[in-house]
Design an enzyme around this catalytic site. Sequence first.
Site, PDB file in Angstrom:
ATOM      1  N   ASP A  68       0.863  -1.177   0.000  1.00 11.82           N
ATOM      2  CA  ASP A  68       0.000   0.000   0.000  1.00 11.82           C
ATOM      3  C   ASP A  68       0.901   1.230   0.000  1.00 11.82           C
ATOM      4  O   ASP A  68       2.082   1.142   0.357  1.00 11.82           O
ATOM      5  CB  ASP A  68      -0.968  -0.013   1.186  1.00 11.82           C
ATOM      6  CG  ASP A  68      -0.372  -0.623   2.431  1.00 11.82           C
ATOM      7  OD1 ASP A  68       0.877  -0.678   2.535  1.00 11.82           O
ATOM      8  OD2 ASP A  68      -1.132  -1.034   3.321  1.00 11.82           O
ATOM      9  N   GLU A 127      -6.117   3.044   3.330  1.00  8.16           N
ATOM     10  CA  GLU A 127      -6.795   3.548   4.531  1.00  8.16           C
ATOM     11  C   GLU A 127      -8.205   4.036   4.213  1.00  8.16           C
ATOM     12  O   GLU A 127      -8.987   4.300   5.114  1.00  8.16           O
ATOM     13  CB  GLU A 127      -5.985   4.706   5.140  1.00  8.16           C
ATOM     14  CG  GLU A 127      -4.552   4.339   5.545  1.00  8.16           C
ATOM     15  CD  GLU A 127      -4.497   3.501   6.821  1.00  8.16           C
ATOM     16  OE1 GLU A 127      -5.546   3.257   7.447  1.00  8.16           O
ATOM     17  OE2 GLU A 127      -3.381   3.079   7.186  1.00  8.16           O
TER      18      GLU A 127
HETATM   19 ZN   LIG Z   1      -3.628   1.843   8.794  1.00  8.88          ZN
HETATM   20 ZN   LIG Z   2      -1.596   0.029   7.175  1.00  7.52          ZN
END
Ligand SMILES: [Zn+2]
Ligand SMILES: [Zn+2]
Length: 371
Positions: A68, A127
């Site tokens: 991510d 997120e």
């Molecule tokens: Zn997070």
């Molecule tokens: Zn994370």
Amino acid sequence: MAQDWIKVRRDLHQIPEIGFQEFKTQAYLLDFIKSLPQEFLTIESWRTGLFVFVEGRVGDETVAYRTDIDGLPITEETSFDFHSQHDGYMHACGHDFHMTIALGALEHFSINQPEDHVLFIFQPAEEGPGGAQPMLASEAIKQYQPDWIFALHIDPKLSVGTVSSKPGLLFANTSELFIDFKGKGGHAAYPHETKDMIMAASTFNLQSQQLVSRMRDPLNPAVVTIGKMEAGTVQNIIAENARVEGTIRTIKPETMDTVKSGIERILSGIETRFDCTTSVDYGANYYMVHNDERFVERFKRALNGSSIQYKEAPEAMTGEDFGYFLKEIPGFMFWLGVDSPYGLHNSKLNPNEEAIEVGIEAVIRTIKSHS
Ligand SMILES: [Zn+2]
Ligand SMILES: [Zn+2]
């Protein structure tokens, strides 16, 4: 060598950006990747993310490794001289580490051609609002057809040099919860002429706790937490509006549906009782991270002969967007020990940078592993 990765991590740490705004991050990653030997690489941008395909020598399998890339809307409170340059934003979940480790493994395979094909996925918006689902639906990923996939997350509670995982459930099913209540405001001394939304929202908060304690099998865990409530204007006016914000966590995906229909039943009761209207929005939803046992075993074998310690992980009620990848593609996720006194999403998160080398080694070994 170690110094290079610390610099990369510190560069990335200074430019945290939130979901689908990762423009500087994407540009940094692209610059770095373009500086590597290009012979085996195919680079493709996808929104603010990237797919980088490494052509394998044999190519029987395609293994995907996902990182991510987003930060959080948190004001950093560390004293690092490389602290966030973006006021109000911080890499407080370690995604700067995750990206650096992906670049470390990618560099290795750009020089040493892998046996299998490798797809590096740089995923935006973990997120929120969630990048995994749209990425999986994209044409780009379909052409690469990964046979299996894995990812890591830093763990502040584990020591450096240790990784952990487990077969089966690692992270829960999660959903956000936003409810708006609309009634009728008025003078505090004339309650009979109003519809008081502080009463309606408070009643909801109390009744919602029975969803877990009285409407669900005790052997099938769930969490309903209301973390924020807003209502009213001043002390002597009855509140016309209220808003409640919370989160739902469940171990089984079906339980998520049961809890949501329970919330809607409570709300329809509240509408009748308080003669008001309500609307519910579930925001970002994450599917559980369910590890495939075969790949956890493969991971453990891949670490044999290294100094990296493996520990069995506990289940956690936290959520992770990577669950959507595992819903479609078999694989697993593991925790990487970074030994920080402050936890994830803490404004003082201080992961130990020695863990970067450990992460790179674990990822390279796993990519090279064979069933
Ligand atoms: Zn997070
Ligand atoms: Zn994370």
